[in-house]
Design a protein around this motif. Structure first.
Motif, short mmCIF file in Angstrom:
data_model
loop_
_atom_site.label_atom_id
_atom_site.label_comp_id
_atom_site.label_asym_id
_atom_site.label_seq_id
_atom_site.Cartn_x
_atom_site.Cartn_y
_atom_site.Cartn_z
N GLN A 189 20.19 56.32 106.68
CA GLN A 189 21.21 55.89 105.74
C GLN A 189 21.63 57.05 104.83
OE1 GLN A 189 19.66 52.49 103.63
NE2 GLN A 189 20.27 51.08 105.26
N PRO A 190 22.85 56.99 104.31
CA PRO A 190 23.26 58.03 103.35
C PRO A 190 22.27 58.15 102.20
CG PRO A 190 25.14 56.70 104.00
CD PRO A 190 23.93 56.04 104.60
N GLY A 191 21.96 59.38 101.84
CA GLY A 191 20.97 59.64 100.81
C GLY A 191 19.57 59.80 101.35
N GLY A 192 19.38 59.51 102.62
CA GLY A 192 18.06 59.60 103.22
C GLY A 192 17.70 61.02 103.65
N SER A 193 16.54 61.13 104.28
CA SER A 193 16.02 62.43 104.70
C SER A 193 15.55 62.38 106.14
CB SER A 193 14.84 62.84 103.81
OG SER A 193 15.22 62.99 102.47
N LEU A 194 15.61 63.54 106.76
CA LEU A 194 15.06 63.74 108.10
C LEU A 194 14.49 65.15 108.16
CD1 LEU A 194 17.72 62.30 110.59
CD2 LEU A 194 15.43 61.39 110.18
N PRO A 218 27.31 61.11 105.39
CA PRO A 218 27.91 60.78 106.69
C PRO A 218 28.50 62.01 107.40
CG PRO A 218 28.45 59.10 105.09
CD PRO A 218 27.75 60.19 104.33
N GLU A 219 29.01 62.96 106.64
CA GLU A 219 29.59 64.15 107.27
C GLU A 219 28.54 65.09 107.86
OE1 GLU A 219 30.18 63.00 104.16
OE2 GLU A 219 30.37 64.68 102.71
N ASP A 220 27.28 64.80 107.66
CA ASP A 220 26.22 65.56 108.32
C ASP A 220 25.95 65.06 109.74
OD1 ASP A 220 24.49 65.56 105.18
OD2 ASP A 220 25.61 67.23 106.05
N TRP A 274 19.53 76.86 113.07
CA TRP A 274 20.06 75.54 113.41
C TRP A 274 21.58 75.59 113.35
CZ3 TRP A 274 16.99 71.73 115.22
CH2 TRP A 274 15.62 71.83 114.98
N TYR A 275 22.18 75.06 114.37
CA TYR A 275 23.62 74.85 114.42
C TYR A 275 23.85 73.35 114.56
CZ TYR A 275 24.42 79.84 115.36
OH TYR A 275 24.48 81.21 115.28
N ARG A 276 25.08 72.93 114.31
CA ARG A 276 25.42 71.53 114.54
C ARG A 276 26.84 71.44 115.07
NH1 ARG A 276 25.67 69.12 108.33
NH2 ARG A 276 27.61 70.19 107.68
N GLN A 277 27.07 70.37 115.81
CA GLN A 277 28.40 70.12 116.35
C GLN A 277 28.72 68.65 116.21
OE1 GLN A 277 28.99 71.49 120.39
NE2 GLN A 277 31.20 71.52 120.12
N ALA A 278 29.74 68.39 115.41
CA ALA A 278 30.22 67.03 115.22
C ALA A 278 31.29 66.73 116.27
CB ALA A 278 30.80 66.88 113.82
N VAL A 297 21.74 63.52 115.06
CA VAL A 297 21.51 63.03 113.69
C VAL A 297 22.72 62.19 113.31
CG1 VAL A 297 21.30 63.67 111.27
CG2 VAL A 297 20.05 64.95 113.00
N THR A 298 22.48 60.95 112.97
CA THR A 298 23.55 60.04 112.57
C THR A 298 23.25 59.51 111.18
OG1 THR A 298 23.92 59.37 114.87
CG2 THR A 298 24.82 57.94 113.15
N VAL A 299 24.19 59.71 110.28
CA VAL A 299 24.04 59.24 108.90
C VAL A 299 25.06 58.12 108.69
CG1 VAL A 299 23.98 59.88 106.47
CG2 VAL A 299 23.38 61.57 108.23
#
Length: 115
Positions: free
Chosen positions: A13-18, A87-89, A36-40, A111-113
């Motif tokens: 959830q938004p505000g959470g951690s991983l 969410p944008e993460d 680390w890279y990411r691709q949305a 990773v889904t927020v």
């Protein structure tokens, strides 16, 4: 050859951690930066952060203050602690390691927020 295996992704959830982990195996001697890279969806892959073997790190402005990278050289493992997730993460996160002039990639972890 270097193999990278990521773990730790999921739904939060938004505000959470991983916490993501990236374990390197194979010809790991001489790994310098790990990152680390990411691709949305619909976007290009972007650098999130990287760390050298001596502990020097760089981090993207979009995650500064929320994400932290670390590494355990004895275990050839890098970690990405992600706090205050937004969410944008949401993206597929890829581990990257460079040995000499060769860059290696993990398979990616989602990773889904979302609430």
């Amino acid at each position: 050859q270097v193999q990278l295996v990521e773990s730790g992704g999921g739904l939060v959830q938004p505000g959470g951690s991983l916490r993501l982990s990236c374990a390197a195996s194979g010809r790991v001697f001489g790994i310098v930066p790990m990152g680390w890279y990411r691709q949305a969806p619909g976007k290009q892959r972007e650098l999130v952060t990287f760390i050298t073997s001596s502990g020097t790190s760089r981090i993207a402005d979009s995650v500064k203050g929320r994400f932290t990278i670390s590494r355990d050289n004895a275990k050839n493992t890098a970690y990405l602690q992600m706090n205050s997730l937004k969410p944008e993460d949401t993206a597929v996160y890829y581990c990257n390691a460079v040995v000499g002039a060769v860059a290696y990639w993990g398979q990616g972890t989602q990773v889904t927020v979302s609430s």
